[in-house]
Design a protein around this motif. Structure first.
Motif, PDB file in Angstrom:
ATOM      1  N   UNK A 197       0.818  -1.222   0.000  1.00 54.55           N
ATOM      2  CA  UNK A 197       0.000   0.000   0.000  1.00 54.55           C
ATOM      3  C   UNK A 197       0.846   1.264   0.000  1.00 54.55           C
ATOM      4  N   UNK A 198       0.627   2.113  -0.990  1.00 54.20           N
ATOM      5  CA  UNK A 198       1.340   3.375  -1.067  1.00 54.20           C
ATOM      6  C   UNK A 198       2.765   3.277  -1.562  1.00 54.20           C
ATOM      7  N   UNK A 199       3.213   2.080  -1.963  1.00 54.06           N
ATOM      8  CA  UNK A 199       4.611   1.909  -2.372  1.00 54.06           C
ATOM      9  C   UNK A 199       4.949   2.721  -3.614  1.00 54.06           C
ATOM     10  N   UNK A 200       3.948   3.014  -4.459  1.00 56.47           N
ATOM     11  CA  UNK A 200       4.228   3.788  -5.664  1.00 56.47           C
ATOM     12  C   UNK A 200       4.778   5.178  -5.322  1.00 56.47           C
ATOM     13  N   UNK A 201       4.291   5.759  -4.236  1.00 52.26           N
ATOM     14  CA  UNK A 201       4.791   7.077  -3.838  1.00 52.26           C
ATOM     15  C   UNK A 201       6.176   6.969  -3.197  1.00 52.26           C
ATOM     16  N   UNK A 202       6.435   5.868  -2.508  1.00 50.21           N
ATOM     17  CA  UNK A 202       7.754   5.652  -1.921  1.00 50.21           C
ATOM     18  C   UNK A 202       8.802   5.501  -3.023  1.00 50.21           C
ATOM     19  N   UNK A 203       8.456   4.803  -4.107  1.00 49.00           N
ATOM     20  CA  UNK A 203       9.389   4.598  -5.219  1.00 49.00           C
ATOM     21  C   UNK A 203       9.524   5.867  -6.059  1.00 49.00           C
ATOM     22  N   UNK A 204       8.414   6.530  -6.309  1.00 48.59           N
ATOM     23  CA  UNK A 204       8.431   7.721  -7.165  1.00 48.59           C
ATOM     24  C   UNK A 204       9.267   8.848  -6.542  1.00 48.59           C
ATOM     25  N   UNK A 205       9.170   9.019  -5.233  1.00 43.95           N
ATOM     26  CA  UNK A 205       9.818  10.160  -4.585  1.00 43.95           C
ATOM     27  C   UNK A 205      11.328  10.209  -4.847  1.00 43.95           C
ATOM     28  N   UNK A 206      12.088   9.135  -4.620  1.00 42.10           N
ATOM     29  CA  UNK A 206      13.543   9.257  -4.836  1.00 42.10           C
ATOM     30  C   UNK A 206      13.943   9.346  -6.298  1.00 42.10           C
ATOM     31  N   UNK A 207      13.251   8.645  -7.194  1.00 41.88           N
ATOM     32  CA  UNK A 207      13.657   8.716  -8.602  1.00 41.88           C
ATOM     33  C   UNK A 207      13.292  10.075  -9.188  1.00 41.88           C
ATOM     34  N   UNK A 208      12.166  10.633  -8.773  1.00 40.22           N
ATOM     35  CA  UNK A 208      11.794  11.984  -9.204  1.00 40.22           C
ATOM     36  C   UNK A 208      12.760  13.010  -8.602  1.00 40.22           C
TER      37      UNK A 208
END
Length: 240
Positions: free
Chosen positions: A151-162
């Motif tokens: 749950x919510x992992x997409x935002x955890x992954x997106x934040x550092x690569x962005x």
């Protein structure tokens, strides 16, 4: 600029092309709808038949760019399929694709990074967020990402690569060459996934994180009674 360059065809697409060129030359804010019209060779009144304002044109351009990015990321994931037995290879390819896109086209990337780039009625397909969500769902289905961490992992992954993309295009950090870009993107993705795979269970539910796209998906789901895109159901469950 002389009139008469535009003769027939899709004026809307031509105006979007002109706006995209102006963004690359002058940045997100250094041009007008009148200039885009002149570049195509039509009067501003003709452009107003398709875009009521410059903001409307910017929003349509952002939607087109995001759709293009979604296609690019999905293609990167598919090309990575079967290359190795590594279950994370597809997500690494997605991170590399996102970073390369931002580096190759920084002015256009900044345009869609800005607040208000899309609106409540925007429809982007495939949306980059949905591509990322589908890949994380795939990892969870394979057992390569714990269900408790999904749950919510997409935002955890997106934040550092962005964040890495923004640091690079703003010149705050530098790498030596294209291979270094790819390796740094891979390191960020793998470190993030490693953290997700080993994070302790929270004492209470993780906070529900939202974006303009997930809010739209949630709204459409509530209005239509069906899932609009991958991950919309997960987002609703997070908020319950």
């Amino acid at each position: 600029m002389a009139k008469g360059r535009y003769h027939h065809g899709d004026l809307r697409a031509a105006l979007l092309d002109a706006a995209e060129g102006l963004v690359r030359e002058r940045g997100a804010d250094g041009w007008s709808l009148r200039e885009a019209s002149a570049r195509v060779g039509v009067s501003p009144s003709a452009a107003y038949h398709h875009f009521a304002s410059r903001d409307t044109l910017v929003r349509a351009l952002s939607e087109r760019v995001l759709s293009r990015l979604g296609d690019r990321l999905a293609d990167a994931c598919e090309r990575a399929a079967g290359m190795t037995a590594d279950p994370h290879r597809r997500l690494v390819a997605l991170g590399r694709g996102y970073l390369r896109w931002a580096i190759e086209d920084p002015a256009v990337a900044r345009l869609v990074f800005g607040a208000g780039a899309t609106g409540p009625d925007s429809r982007v397909s495939p949306h980059p967020h949905d591509v990322l969500t589908a890949e994380l769902d795939r990892l969870a289905d394979l057992g390569a990402l714990p269900a408790a961490s999904r749950p919510g992992a997409e935002f955890v992954v997106w934040a550092p690569i962005h964040g890495l993309a923004v640091l690079l295009i703003d010149g705050l950090i530098r790498v030596d060459d294209a291979r270094a870009f790819d390796l740094q993107a891979e390191r960020v993705i793998r470190a993030t996934l490693n953290g997700l795979c080993h994070e302790p269970a929270p004492s209470e539910d993780w906070p529900a994180v939202h974006s303009a796209h997930t809010d739209r998906s949630r709204s459409h789901l509530g209005q239509e009674g069906e899932q609009v895109g991958p991950g919309a159901g997960d987002l609703l469950r997070q908020g319950e």
